[in-house]
Design a protein around this motif. Structure first.
Motif, PDB file in Angstrom:
ATOM      1  N   TYR A 324      15.150 -46.019 -21.854  1.00  0.00           N
ATOM      2  CA  TYR A 324      14.596 -46.968 -20.876  1.00  0.00           C
ATOM      3  C   TYR A 324      13.069 -46.984 -20.926  1.00  0.00           C
ATOM      4  CZ  TYR A 324      19.309 -47.024 -18.930  1.00  0.00           C
ATOM      5  OH  TYR A 324      20.659 -47.162 -18.768  1.00  0.00           O
ATOM      6  N   PHE A 325      12.466 -45.812 -20.964  1.00  0.00           N
ATOM      7  CA  PHE A 325      11.001 -45.790 -20.963  1.00  0.00           C
ATOM      8  C   PHE A 325      10.445 -46.255 -22.298  1.00  0.00           C
ATOM      9  CE2 PHE A 325       6.841 -43.527 -21.103  1.00  0.00           C
ATOM     10  CZ  PHE A 325       6.258 -44.215 -20.049  1.00  0.00           C
ATOM     11  N   LEU A 326      11.173 -46.023 -23.382  1.00  0.00           N
ATOM     12  CA  LEU A 326      10.748 -46.537 -24.682  1.00  0.00           C
ATOM     13  C   LEU A 326      10.636 -48.056 -24.648  1.00  0.00           C
ATOM     14  CD1 LEU A 326      10.190 -45.834 -27.706  1.00  0.00           C
ATOM     15  CD2 LEU A 326      12.636 -46.164 -28.083  1.00  0.00           C
ATOM     16  N   ARG A 327      11.613 -48.696 -24.009  1.00  0.00           N
ATOM     17  CA  ARG A 327      11.591 -50.154 -23.889  1.00  0.00           C
ATOM     18  C   ARG A 327      10.395 -50.617 -23.050  1.00  0.00           C
ATOM     19  NH1 ARG A 327      16.096 -50.607 -21.522  1.00  0.00           N
ATOM     20  NH2 ARG A 327      17.312 -50.238 -23.391  1.00  0.00           N
ATOM     21  N   VAL A 328      10.076 -49.867 -22.003  1.00  0.00           N
ATOM     22  CA  VAL A 328       8.941 -50.231 -21.160  1.00  0.00           C
ATOM     23  C   VAL A 328       7.632 -50.076 -21.928  1.00  0.00           C
ATOM     24  CG1 VAL A 328       7.642 -49.591 -19.099  1.00  0.00           C
ATOM     25  CG2 VAL A 328      10.130 -49.693 -19.018  1.00  0.00           C
ATOM     26  N   CYS A 329       7.478 -48.973 -22.664  1.00  0.00           N
ATOM     27  CA  CYS A 329       6.234 -48.743 -23.411  1.00  0.00           C
ATOM     28  C   CYS A 329       5.981 -49.862 -24.416  1.00  0.00           C
ATOM     29  CB  CYS A 329       6.306 -47.398 -24.131  1.00  0.00           C
ATOM     30  SG  CYS A 329       6.173 -45.965 -23.055  1.00  0.00           S
ATOM     31  N   GLU A 330       6.992 -50.187 -25.209  1.00  0.00           N
ATOM     32  CA  GLU A 330       6.815 -51.247 -26.202  1.00  0.00           C
ATOM     33  C   GLU A 330       6.587 -52.596 -25.530  1.00  0.00           C
ATOM     34  OE1 GLU A 330      10.366 -50.922 -28.456  1.00  0.00           O
ATOM     35  OE2 GLU A 330       9.682 -49.181 -29.598  1.00  0.00           O
ATOM     36  N   GLY A 331       7.288 -52.844 -24.410  1.00  0.00           N
ATOM     37  CA  GLY A 331       7.136 -54.121 -23.727  1.00  0.00           C
ATOM     38  C   GLY A 331       5.772 -54.289 -23.090  1.00  0.00           C
ATOM     39  N   VAL A 332       5.272 -53.252 -22.439  1.00  0.00           N
ATOM     40  CA  VAL A 332       3.967 -53.343 -21.776  1.00  0.00           C
ATOM     41  C   VAL A 332       2.848 -53.454 -22.806  1.00  0.00           C
ATOM     42  CG1 VAL A 332       2.317 -52.100 -20.327  1.00  0.00           C
ATOM     43  CG2 VAL A 332       4.720 -52.167 -19.684  1.00  0.00           C
ATOM     44  N   PHE A 333       2.951 -52.703 -23.894  1.00  0.00           N
ATOM     45  CA  PHE A 333       1.899 -52.751 -24.904  1.00  0.00           C
ATOM     46  C   PHE A 333       1.889 -54.087 -25.649  1.00  0.00           C
ATOM     47  CE2 PHE A 333       0.943 -48.324 -24.420  1.00  0.00           C
ATOM     48  CZ  PHE A 333      -0.300 -48.154 -25.015  1.00  0.00           C
ATOM     49  N   LEU A 334       3.047 -54.550 -26.087  1.00  0.00           N
ATOM     50  CA  LEU A 334       3.090 -55.655 -27.038  1.00  0.00           C
ATOM     51  C   LEU A 334       3.316 -57.025 -26.424  1.00  0.00           C
ATOM     52  CD1 LEU A 334       5.125 -54.007 -29.940  1.00  0.00           C
ATOM     53  CD2 LEU A 334       2.661 -54.054 -29.581  1.00  0.00           C
ATOM     54  N   LYS A 335       4.045 -57.119 -25.322  1.00  0.00           N
ATOM     55  CA  LYS A 335       4.374 -58.454 -24.824  1.00  0.00           C
ATOM     56  C   LYS A 335       4.087 -58.646 -23.336  1.00  0.00           C
ATOM     57  CE  LYS A 335       9.300 -57.610 -23.858  1.00  0.00           C
ATOM     58  NZ  LYS A 335      10.669 -58.106 -24.103  1.00  0.00           N
ATOM     59  N   ALA A 336       3.256 -57.752 -22.760  1.00  0.00           N
ATOM     60  CA  ALA A 336       2.905 -57.892 -21.338  1.00  0.00           C
ATOM     61  C   ALA A 336       4.163 -58.042 -20.484  1.00  0.00           C
ATOM     62  CB  ALA A 336       1.955 -59.065 -21.122  1.00  0.00           C
TER      63      ALA A 336
END
Length: 369
Positions: A324-336
């Motif tokens: 779950y947190f992996l998805r958040v990290c990639e989402g916040v960094f790359l696609k706001a």
């Protein structure tokens, strides 16, 4: 809950972790080294490729293919082979990762419009790299084929535009670096929290906790706070260094990332407390930490997509806080990633934290009694 007692147990736990200079170095230096190693040494791309060429054709088109392949920035060497035996030996000894074979009629077949066939032999021992190299060769062959069609065959002109959302250049660092916040954060937090109760038992101070005026929930909170603080510190270092050193854009809201980080660290702390309460010694806790950490990383979707896993493993993966947190990290960094999507990944982390911390509390209370 008494604030003085709570502050005392938190200070005591922090002091137990940080009083040794070597412990302080071990908590901060390895994560930075891991960041640099993953950033500069570990790569999902295949570079510095050496290819073998067995060319029995003396025409134009075989030379065109070879020159195109040799001009690729990922290819550093071409080995000219004279026989099938040399090709086999080159692959057996890993001098080349693949061999391109051209029959004597290759150029003539291309010129006549029949189409030429490029034979390729890959080193299956390096299956992932071989698949990527095969993609490189297929792309070069497709470009040449399009040129042949335009030169010899009348066909309507057309074009296509390829757009890669969120990572336009398909830079592997943009995928790897944000994921390290989740991966290294899990390793650091679990390594700290799994030692807490086991250390008390091994050093003989667990009995002192039992006769102290501290209540069970105060002891648990005191042991939970230091791992959360240390995990947040390591994550903060990564959040600062990843854009500065590796140029990965932080396009989302930092506050949302930290909100998910808190739930993530609490979930990891609950899992670590379970391991620590069930362990009798620090060595058992250390081994238990690896027993939890390695599957958590493998099932997070970092190495391979969760959708590619068997159904029963996918169920376990969705109980894994790292995913779950992996998805958040990639989402916040790359696609706001918007707030609603971040919150959609936060509530499973909250449920995992409640379940694991609650179970650890019950086990800890039974051990004290």
């Amino acid at each position: 809950m008494n604030g003085v007692r709570l502050r005392a147990i938190i200070v005591k736990e922090l002091w137990a972790i940080l009083r040794d200079p070597r412990s302080r170095i071990a908590l901060l230096v390895p994560p930075i080294i891991q960041l640099l190693i993953f950033g500069f040494a570990s790569t999902l791309e295949v570079k510095n490729i050496t290819l073998g060429v067995l060319n029995r054709d003396s025409g134009y088109w075989s030379q065109e293919v070879i020159q195109r392949v040799q001009g690729s920035p990922n290819v550093t060497g071409i080995v000219v082979l004279r026989s099938e035996a040399e090709a086999r030996t080159a692959i057996d000894r890993q001098h080349v990762i693949a061999v391109l074979r051209f029959d004597s009629s290759f150029s003539a077949d291309v010129t006549s419009g029949k189409g030429g066939e490029i034979g390729t032999v890959f080193d299956g021992r390096r299956s992932n790299a071989a698949q990527i190299v095969s993609g490189y060769i297929d792309r070069i062959a497709a470009e040449i084929s399009a040129g042949v069609i335009g030169r010899y065959i009348s066909a309507p002109s057309g074009s296509s535009v390829v757009m890669n959302w969120f990572n336009q250049n398909l830079d592997y660092l943009w995928f790897t670096m944000p994921a390290l916040i989740a991966i290294v954060g899990a390793v650091t937090t679990l390594s700290v929290v799994t030692q807490s109760v086991a250390r008390e038992r091994e050093l003989g101070t667990f009995d002192q906790l039992m006769v102290s005026p501290l209540r069970v929930h105060e002891i648990l909170i005191g042991k939970m706070v230091p791992p959360v603080l240390i995990g947040a510190l390591v994550a903060t270092i990564y959040i600062i260094l990843i854009p500065l050193i590796f140029g990965v854009p932080l396009s989302g809201t930092v506050g949302l990332l930290y909100l998910a980080l808190i739930f993530y660290l609490l979930a990891l702390t609950g899992i670590g407390m379970l391991v620590s309460v069930l362990s009798g010694t620090q060595q058992q806790a250390f081994l238990g930490m690896f027993l939890v950490t390695i599957p958590a990383i493998l099932l997070s979707g970092y190495a391979s997509p969760i959708d590619n896993m068997p159904g029963w493993l996918q169920i376990i993966a969705w109980l894994n806080p790292v995913s779950y947190f992996l998805r958040v990290c990639e989402g916040v960094f790359l696609k706001a990633m918007p707030a609603q999507e971040v919150l959609a990944n936060c509530w499973p982390l909250a449920l995992i934290a409640v379940a694991t911390l609650g179970t650890a509390s019950v086990l800890f209370r039974s051990r004290m009694e």
